[in-house]
Scaffold this motif. Sequence first.
Motif, mmCIF file in Angstrom:
data_model
loop_
_atom_site.group_PDB
_atom_site.id
_atom_site.type_symbol
_atom_site.label_atom_id
_atom_site.label_comp_id
_atom_site.label_asym_id
_atom_site.label_seq_id
_atom_site.Cartn_x
_atom_site.Cartn_y
_atom_site.Cartn_z
ATOM 1 N N ALA A 111 9.637 -49.857 -32.995
ATOM 2 C CA ALA A 111 8.415 -49.094 -32.732
ATOM 3 C C ALA A 111 7.238 -49.644 -33.534
ATOM 4 N N GLN A 112 7.141 -50.948 -33.581
ATOM 5 C CA GLN A 112 6.060 -51.582 -34.352
ATOM 6 C C GLN A 112 5.146 -52.448 -33.505
ATOM 7 N N ASP A 151 9.070 -48.985 -21.507
ATOM 8 C CA ASP A 151 8.075 -49.876 -20.905
ATOM 9 C C ASP A 151 7.911 -49.567 -19.415
HETATM 10 N N1 LIG Z 1 9.127 -59.348 -26.857
HETATM 11 C C1 LIG Z 1 8.258 -58.460 -26.371
HETATM 12 N N2 LIG Z 1 7.519 -58.750 -25.277
HETATM 13 C C2 LIG Z 1 6.639 -57.855 -24.774
HETATM 14 N N3 LIG Z 1 6.453 -56.636 -25.289
HETATM 15 C C3 LIG Z 1 7.152 -56.297 -26.378
HETATM 16 C C4 LIG Z 1 8.089 -57.180 -26.984
HETATM 17 N N4 LIG Z 1 8.631 -56.561 -28.037
HETATM 18 C C5 LIG Z 1 8.082 -55.325 -28.084
HETATM 19 N N5 LIG Z 1 7.181 -55.168 -27.091
HETATM 20 C C6 LIG Z 1 6.382 -53.971 -26.780
HETATM 21 O O1 LIG Z 1 6.267 -53.161 -27.930
HETATM 22 C C7 LIG Z 1 6.943 -51.903 -27.751
HETATM 23 C C8 LIG Z 1 7.629 -51.511 -29.035
HETATM 24 O O2 LIG Z 1 8.608 -52.452 -29.349
HETATM 25 P P1 LIG Z 1 9.396 -52.518 -30.731
HETATM 26 O O3 LIG Z 1 8.369 -52.595 -31.803
HETATM 27 O O4 LIG Z 1 10.232 -53.755 -30.645
HETATM 28 O O5 LIG Z 1 10.224 -51.267 -30.804
HETATM 29 C C9 LIG Z 1 7.884 -52.133 -26.575
HETATM 30 O O6 LIG Z 1 8.117 -50.920 -25.878
HETATM 31 C C10 LIG Z 1 7.116 -53.141 -25.737
HETATM 32 O O7 LIG Z 1 6.137 -52.498 -24.911
#
Ligand SMILES: Nc1ncnc2c1ncn2[C@@H]1O[C@H](COP(=O)(O)O)[C@@H](O)[C@H]1O
Lengths: 256, 327
Positions: A125-126, A38
């Motif tokens: 990564a979703q 991020d």
């Molecule tokens: N709780 C959250 N708040 C804000 N952005 C999020 C959050 N969870 C995931 N993201 C965004 O979605 C991307 C992928 O996250 P994830 O799917 O959890 O691996 C992260 O790098 C963030 O940019």
Amino acid sequence: MNIAVCLKQTFDTEAKISLNSSGKIDDANVTRCINPYDEYAVEAGLKLKEKFGGEVTIVSVGGEKTPESMRTALAMGADKGILIKDPVLEQADEWVVAEVLAKAISQIPYDIILSGRIAVDDQSAQVAIRVAEALGLPSVSTVLALEVEENKAVATREIDGGTEVIEVPLPAVFTAQKGLNEPRYPNMMGIMKAKNKELKVLSLNDLGFAEAPARKSGEAVYSLPGARKAGIKIQGEPADSVRELVRLLSEEAKVI
Amino acid sequence: MAKGIWIFIEHHDGLIRKVSLELLRQAKIIAEASGDPVTAVVLGKNISSVAETAGTYGADKVIIVDDEKLGDYTTGAYTSVLNKLARDEEPLAILLGNTAIGKDLAPRLAHRLGVGMASDCIGMEADEKDFLKFKRPIYGGKAFCELTLTEKPIVATIRPNTFPSGAPDAAWKAEIVKADAVINADDLRAIVKEVALAASLRPELIEADIIISGGRGMKGPENFVLLEECADSIGAAVGASRAAVDAGWREQKFQVGQTGKTVSPTLYIACGISGAIQHLAGMGSSKVIVAINKDPDANIFNLADYGIVGDLFEIVPLLTEELKKLR
Ligand SMILES: Nc1ncnc2c1ncn2[C@@H]1O[C@H](COP(=O)(O)O)[C@@H](O)[C@H]1O
Ligand SMILES: Cc1cc2nc3c(=O)[nH]c(=O)nc-3n(C[C@H](O)[C@H](O)[C@H](O)COP(=O)(O)OP(=O)(O)OC[C@H]3O[C@@H](n4cnc5c(N)ncnc54)[C@H](O)[C@@H]3O)c2cc1C
């Protein structure tokens, strides 16, 4: 050009992971930071703002400690923050987080939404791709380069064995891969300024949800890896050790 | 009534990717017990031979969507087509490889279908209540999470090399069904301008059976030829630590670890790599780990199944010679 950056606060990658008495990941006494991917998204947002003007808004679904990481992004140069914090979100899965982020982002002006390609804690990564779908926007994931013109963007994305160049109309969502840029460090001036920048904390009710979106995943059961069995350190003259290694790999481990 | 397991068949230049074959075989094992059919779903342009090949790997049915607009993978078009098919046919589960395409497509499809998803799984088994149960590493492999998905269809991506791939059986006859590519206009907004694939004789990192990686101990870019020679003696891929990538010795795409590729080969050989937790995050699920490091106290020896304490510049060439003898 208005930019929304999805930022998740994660554990430092050095953090030791243990389970608490209720079998969940223990989050007491861990150092937290901006999810490393991020940071690339924040940096990309700041670069676009420098070129086109506009505002960078940091949007996060998080908890008590999340403002610390959001302030870091504000100190890097982002303009404002929106934190969605609600006790029911402690049970959130990727579906829920994405629905909430999409709702929050839909209430601010945006031309581009940036995020990391993956969060290093849940490794899903979703979420960002789901946000794009929830908002009905095109998305490009694992972006290594991003060129923006008036109403469109050309992104280079990593694929297996190479790269791919994709053109999309704006607004669109991009997920950052390492290599996109080198995130800046906040300087003293930035840190001072960040203290006075707007950081709104909203509940699901504030966002206009009549009821919280329900998770789609069953309950997760956590475990820690068992201790790896002690390996064999092969001793001796280099040539003998190598011969012994190859023998072990082929006869004992049977992998070559 | 929802039925069967679908495997999204990824293919390139007429060849099916190994991970898709791994999924076909594993789905077959699970589905045989539950009496569910296995369906291979093939999207692309001019792909009838791919569909036929997919059929020989034990699928009961192959759904083929052959269309001009599916020649290049795009998130939108592929989501559109799979969403329509899944809503019409109601499979119990849709499984994809955790590849660049799988990682991009699966979350989008899951959200459009209004369901949960399990990403980058390293385990999958039958579950009485929710049909399938998944195991996935989190926190860089420092913990695992087991989960089920309560809504159907179940969508999941599985890490390459998690399961063995089966062998084709030319006598096996799958039913081959053609479907139309129904694509919403909105899903055609992204345009692929260029696809640049690096010519490489070595296997793709995430699918390689054997990987030999170099770190800061390699001392410079010119020395990676030692690893390349060793890799070529056994058909391996060459990886790198972040230190080697950040020094500019290797390209980013070869980096293994938290901010690089996640790999799961049967054999991972780490040369001049100290074994930092973020490196482990990318290779900890390797079946056998070998370390070559001159520092007997390097952390990598705590993870390695076999280790040689010594100078890699001496050890690696000897290893190459020894491996050549196996041919
Ligand atoms: N709780 C959250 N708040 C804000 N952005 C999020 C959050 N969870 C995931 N993201 C965004 O979605 C991307 C992928 O996250 P994830 O799917 O959890 O691996 C992260 O790098 C963030 O940019
Ligand atoms: C957020 C974050 C993300 C990160 N992501 C990644 C990632 O994705 N991948 C990754 O690899 N790292 C990552 N890192 C970096 C990681 O912490 C380490 O710094 C890095 O892995 C070290 O690389 P190395 O082992 O090659 O170098 P070093 O730690 O410097 O180790 C070099 C090793 O080579 C050995 N050596 C030297 N000369 C010889 C010789 N002649 N023969 C044999 N051995 C020799 C030394 O004994 C030493 O053990 C990340 C760090 C952070 C903070």
